[in-house]
Scaffold this motif. Structure first.
Motif, mmCIF file in Angstrom:
data_model
loop_
_atom_site.group_PDB
_atom_site.id
_atom_site.type_symbol
_atom_site.label_atom_id
_atom_site.label_comp_id
_atom_site.label_asym_id
_atom_site.label_seq_id
_atom_site.Cartn_x
_atom_site.Cartn_y
_atom_site.Cartn_z
ATOM 1 N N PRO A 100 5.930 0.964 0.275
ATOM 2 C CA PRO A 100 7.076 1.566 -0.414
ATOM 3 C C PRO A 100 6.979 3.099 -0.416
ATOM 4 C CG PRO A 100 5.540 0.616 -2.007
ATOM 5 C CD PRO A 100 4.925 0.428 -0.652
ATOM 6 N N VAL A 101 7.953 3.730 0.221
ATOM 7 C CA VAL A 101 7.953 5.203 0.340
ATOM 8 C C VAL A 101 9.392 5.708 0.303
ATOM 9 C CG1 VAL A 101 5.847 5.653 1.684
ATOM 10 C CG2 VAL A 101 7.907 4.879 2.859
ATOM 11 N N GLY A 102 9.540 7.020 0.199
ATOM 12 C CA GLY A 102 10.850 7.650 0.307
ATOM 13 C C GLY A 102 11.238 7.828 1.770
ATOM 14 N N GLU A 103 12.472 8.228 1.971
ATOM 15 C CA GLU A 103 13.058 8.356 3.312
ATOM 16 C C GLU A 103 12.241 9.281 4.242
ATOM 17 O OE1 GLU A 103 15.879 6.816 4.560
ATOM 18 O OE2 GLU A 103 15.350 7.902 6.395
ATOM 19 N N GLY B 261 11.738 13.515 -7.538
ATOM 20 C CA GLY B 261 11.907 12.889 -6.220
ATOM 21 C C GLY B 261 10.772 11.912 -5.929
ATOM 22 N N ASP C 278 -4.875 4.783 6.644
ATOM 23 C CA ASP C 278 -4.753 4.364 5.235
ATOM 24 C C ASP C 278 -4.122 2.976 5.159
ATOM 25 O OD1 ASP C 278 -5.472 6.988 4.642
ATOM 26 O OD2 ASP C 278 -3.463 7.606 4.005
ATOM 27 N N TYR D 61 -2.094 14.356 10.994
ATOM 28 C CA TYR D 61 -1.787 13.819 9.665
ATOM 29 C C TYR D 61 -1.259 12.364 9.719
ATOM 30 C CZ TYR D 61 0.834 14.042 5.174
ATOM 31 O OH TYR D 61 1.341 13.810 3.935
ATOM 32 N N GLN E 233 9.271 9.564 4.814
ATOM 33 C CA GLN E 233 8.075 8.968 5.438
ATOM 34 C C GLN E 233 8.408 7.927 6.510
ATOM 35 O OE1 GLN E 233 5.007 10.182 4.873
ATOM 36 N NE2 GLN E 233 6.041 11.659 3.551
ATOM 37 N N TYR F 161 0.854 -1.196 0.000
ATOM 38 C CA TYR F 161 0.000 0.000 0.000
ATOM 39 C C TYR F 161 0.884 1.239 0.000
ATOM 40 C CZ TYR F 161 -3.619 3.342 1.080
ATOM 41 O OH TYR F 161 -4.492 4.406 0.993
ATOM 42 N N ALA G 250 0.669 5.816 -1.068
ATOM 43 C CA ALA G 250 -0.187 6.934 -1.501
ATOM 44 C C ALA G 250 0.662 8.152 -1.797
ATOM 45 C CB ALA G 250 -1.197 7.256 -0.402
ATOM 46 N N MET G 251 0.067 9.073 -2.528
ATOM 47 C CA MET G 251 0.750 10.325 -2.850
ATOM 48 C C MET G 251 -0.248 11.465 -2.757
ATOM 49 S SD MET G 251 3.124 11.115 -6.149
ATOM 50 C CE MET G 251 4.357 9.964 -5.574
ATOM 51 N N GLN G 252 0.190 12.581 -2.243
ATOM 52 C CA GLN G 252 -0.706 13.740 -2.150
ATOM 53 C C GLN G 252 -0.780 14.468 -3.493
ATOM 54 O OE1 GLN G 252 -0.580 16.365 1.356
ATOM 55 N NE2 GLN G 252 1.404 15.425 1.711
ATOM 56 N N LYS H 170 15.446 18.393 0.562
ATOM 57 C CA LYS H 170 14.843 17.447 -0.390
ATOM 58 C C LYS H 170 14.065 18.181 -1.496
ATOM 59 C CE LYS H 170 10.286 16.513 1.355
ATOM 60 N NZ LYS H 170 9.177 15.695 1.637
ATOM 61 N N MET H 171 14.061 17.568 -2.670
ATOM 62 C CA MET H 171 13.274 18.102 -3.776
ATOM 63 C C MET H 171 11.801 17.913 -3.410
ATOM 64 S SD MET H 171 13.320 16.830 -7.752
ATOM 65 C CE MET H 171 14.929 17.405 -8.220
ATOM 66 N N LYS I 164 7.589 18.623 -4.282
ATOM 67 C CA LYS I 164 6.641 19.004 -5.331
ATOM 68 C C LYS I 164 5.814 20.231 -4.968
ATOM 69 C CE LYS I 164 3.442 15.194 -4.353
ATOM 70 N NZ LYS I 164 3.280 15.288 -2.921
HETATM 71 P P1 TYM Z 1 4.112 12.794 -0.651
HETATM 72 O O1 TYM Z 1 2.938 13.055 -1.517
HETATM 73 O O2 TYM Z 1 4.796 13.950 -0.017
HETATM 74 O O3 TYM Z 1 5.213 12.017 -1.444
HETATM 75 C C1 TYM Z 1 4.894 10.821 -2.144
HETATM 76 C C2 TYM Z 1 6.065 9.868 -2.105
HETATM 77 O O4 TYM Z 1 7.246 10.482 -2.665
HETATM 78 C C3 TYM Z 1 8.329 10.340 -1.763
HETATM 79 N N1 TYM Z 1 9.203 11.526 -1.900
HETATM 80 C C4 TYM Z 1 10.505 11.472 -2.196
HETATM 81 N N2 TYM Z 1 11.323 10.442 -2.441
HETATM 82 C C5 TYM Z 1 12.610 10.733 -2.740
HETATM 83 N N3 TYM Z 1 13.105 12.002 -2.810
HETATM 84 C C6 TYM Z 1 12.307 13.068 -2.577
HETATM 85 N N4 TYM Z 1 12.799 14.286 -2.673
HETATM 86 C C7 TYM Z 1 10.937 12.825 -2.263
HETATM 87 N N5 TYM Z 1 9.884 13.633 -1.989
HETATM 88 C C8 TYM Z 1 8.829 12.813 -1.764
HETATM 89 C C9 TYM Z 1 7.679 10.264 -0.390
HETATM 90 O O5 TYM Z 1 8.525 9.635 0.553
HETATM 91 C C10 TYM Z 1 6.440 9.457 -0.675
HETATM 92 O O6 TYM Z 1 6.723 8.079 -0.670
HETATM 93 N N6 TYM Z 1 2.168 11.217 3.623
HETATM 94 C C11 TYM Z 1 2.517 10.796 2.288
HETATM 95 C C12 TYM Z 1 1.326 10.294 1.484
HETATM 96 C C13 TYM Z 1 0.580 9.216 2.145
HETATM 97 C C14 TYM Z 1 0.993 7.867 2.315
HETATM 98 C C15 TYM Z 1 -0.078 7.202 2.950
HETATM 99 C C16 TYM Z 1 2.165 7.181 1.965
HETATM 100 C C17 TYM Z 1 -0.679 9.316 2.679
HETATM 101 N N7 TYM Z 1 -1.065 8.106 3.155
HETATM 102 C C18 TYM Z 1 -0.003 5.816 3.279
HETATM 103 C C19 TYM Z 1 2.229 5.806 2.283
HETATM 104 C C20 TYM Z 1 1.172 5.159 2.906
HETATM 105 C C21 TYM Z 1 3.087 11.988 1.556
HETATM 106 O O7 TYM Z 1 2.874 13.124 1.903
HETATM 107 O O8 TYM Z 1 3.743 11.708 0.444
#
Ligand code: TYM
Length: 333
Positions: A148-151, A22, A138, A131, A153, A10, A12-14, A198-199, A201
């Motif tokens: 699977p997420v970035g650092e 990134g 979720d 949050y 999280q 599982y 998610a992305m905002q 960090k980069m 969005k």
């Molecule tokens: P969000 O929307 O900020 O970012 C989505 C994913 O992108 C990764 N990420 C990065 N990875 C590498 N380098 C970067 N510069 C970089 N910027 C962002 C984030 O680690 C993420 O994996 N809270 C979460 C969204 C969320 C979520 C969830 C994730 C809501 N519910 C349940 C996992 C499971 C967020 O704001 O991601």
């Protein structure tokens, strides 16, 4: 509905901005790589997005564009569940219940809350504070094995595990305890102009700092050419070389080469030539995604059907967990 034997992924992305390189290298690219071997559920976290003020029409558009992009990068709505978080009320319901099992002290420690509240000091709302609880809801609703997420999280995953363990200790095995999956390279892509941060969005002050997946390809090349480096003309990883290290990371994550191989490949090469190679690799990866995105964007009926089916499939699974939780906490059945 889900294959009982496969593990559940599982993430998610905002839709708070268009995805950056990134987001792609830290998350989306891995989602794509995992999508055939696991039961994958990916959501557009639009309920999280409103913790920061959004323009309504713009948020609605970005939400739809993001689900289109999910498909364009290669997620498969036939095999994976792709949906809008706000289409499944179970998220809000479980989030409330879990709020009652989460301590203020735990939430106070969250670095993302501290960062976001200093950036949005005019709007430090309680949604921003809780949050991570919505994020835990979720993940836990789907009995997730791997996230699977970035650092950035990592801390949110840890609190999710803590909340789940606390709940299970009281009520028995209600939730599966999820593991994080944070890639070796690409988990933390830094800004091109400010490689110490960090980069992101949702950054609007300096567009040259961020590569967006939907940027014009020439613009991507120019942003990489203009990226900040240093003056010693040596291509290697080093804490004293954040700009070059970041470009090496981008190159490795895009091509799938190890950090060592990338470093060796560019030994003795000039910065100009190196940046050109990084730009080429990024463009090669992104071009087909943009082509597919343009094609899908014009197919309104198809995207509508993906959104509808995703919501139905996600609700079915989420409601199963929610029913169990409501029973455990003592709500009438
Ligand atoms: P969000 O929307 O900020 O970012 C989505 C994913 O992108 C990764 N990420 C990065 N990875 C590498 N380098 C970067 N510069 C970089 N910027 C962002 C984030 O680690 C993420 O994996 N809270 C979460 C969204 C969320 C979520 C969830 C994730 C809501 N519910 C349940 C996992 C499971 C967020 O704001 O991601």
């Amino acid at each position: 509905m889900l294959d009982e034997k496969k593990k559940i992924i599982y993430s998610a992305m905002q839709p708070s901005g268009y995805p950056s390189l990134g987001n792609y290298l830290g998350a989306l690219k891995n989602w794509k790589n995992l999508k055939d071997d696991f039961d994958c559920i990916f959501s557009i976290a639009n309920m999280h997005a409103i913790t920061v003020r959004q323009d309504s029409a713009n948020l609605r558009k970005k939400t739809r564009d993001l689900i289109t992009l999910f498909i364009a990068i290669g997620l498969d709505p036939e095999k994976n569940i792709i949906y809008y978080q706000s289409d499944v009320p179970a998220h809000a319901e479980l989030s409330w219940i879990l709020n009652c099992f989460t301590y203020m002290g735990e939430l106070n420690r969250m670095t993302q809350f501290k960062e976001k509240s200093s950036k949005h000091s005019e709007n430090i709302n309680s949604g921003l504070f809780t949050y991570p609880v919505l994020m835990a809801a979720d993940i836990l609703l789907y009995q997730t094995d791997v996230v699977p997420v970035g650092e950035d999280q990592r801390q949110h995953l840890e609190i999710c595990r803590d909340i789940a363990e606390r709940f299970n200790n009281i009520y028995g095995e209600v939730f599966k305890i999820p593991e994080g999956f944070i890639p070796k390279v690409g988990a933390r892509i830094m800004g091109l102009q400010n490689p110490s941060k960090k980069m992101s969005k949702s950054e609007s002050d300096n567009d040259n700092n961020v590569i967006y997946i939907l940027d014009d390809l020439n613009l991507i090349r120019n942003k990489i050419k203009r990226s900040v480096t240093d003056s010693d003309n040596e291509i290697r990883y080093g804490e004293d070389k954040p700009g070059i290290s970041n470009l090496l990371n981008i190159y490795s994550a895009v091509t799938g080469k190890s950090s060592e191989d990338s470093e060796n490949e560019f030994r003795g090469v000039g910065y100009g030539e190196f940046k050109e190679a990084v730009a080429e690799a990024v463009i090669k990866e992104i071009r087909p995604i943009q082509e597919k995105y343009r094609e899908l964007s014009s197919d309104k009926a198809y995207i509508d059907s993906v959104i509808k089916e995703g919501a139905d499939k996600a609700s079915y699974i989420a409601n199963k967990t929610l029913r169990k939780v409501k029973k455990k906490v003592g709500f009438p059945q």
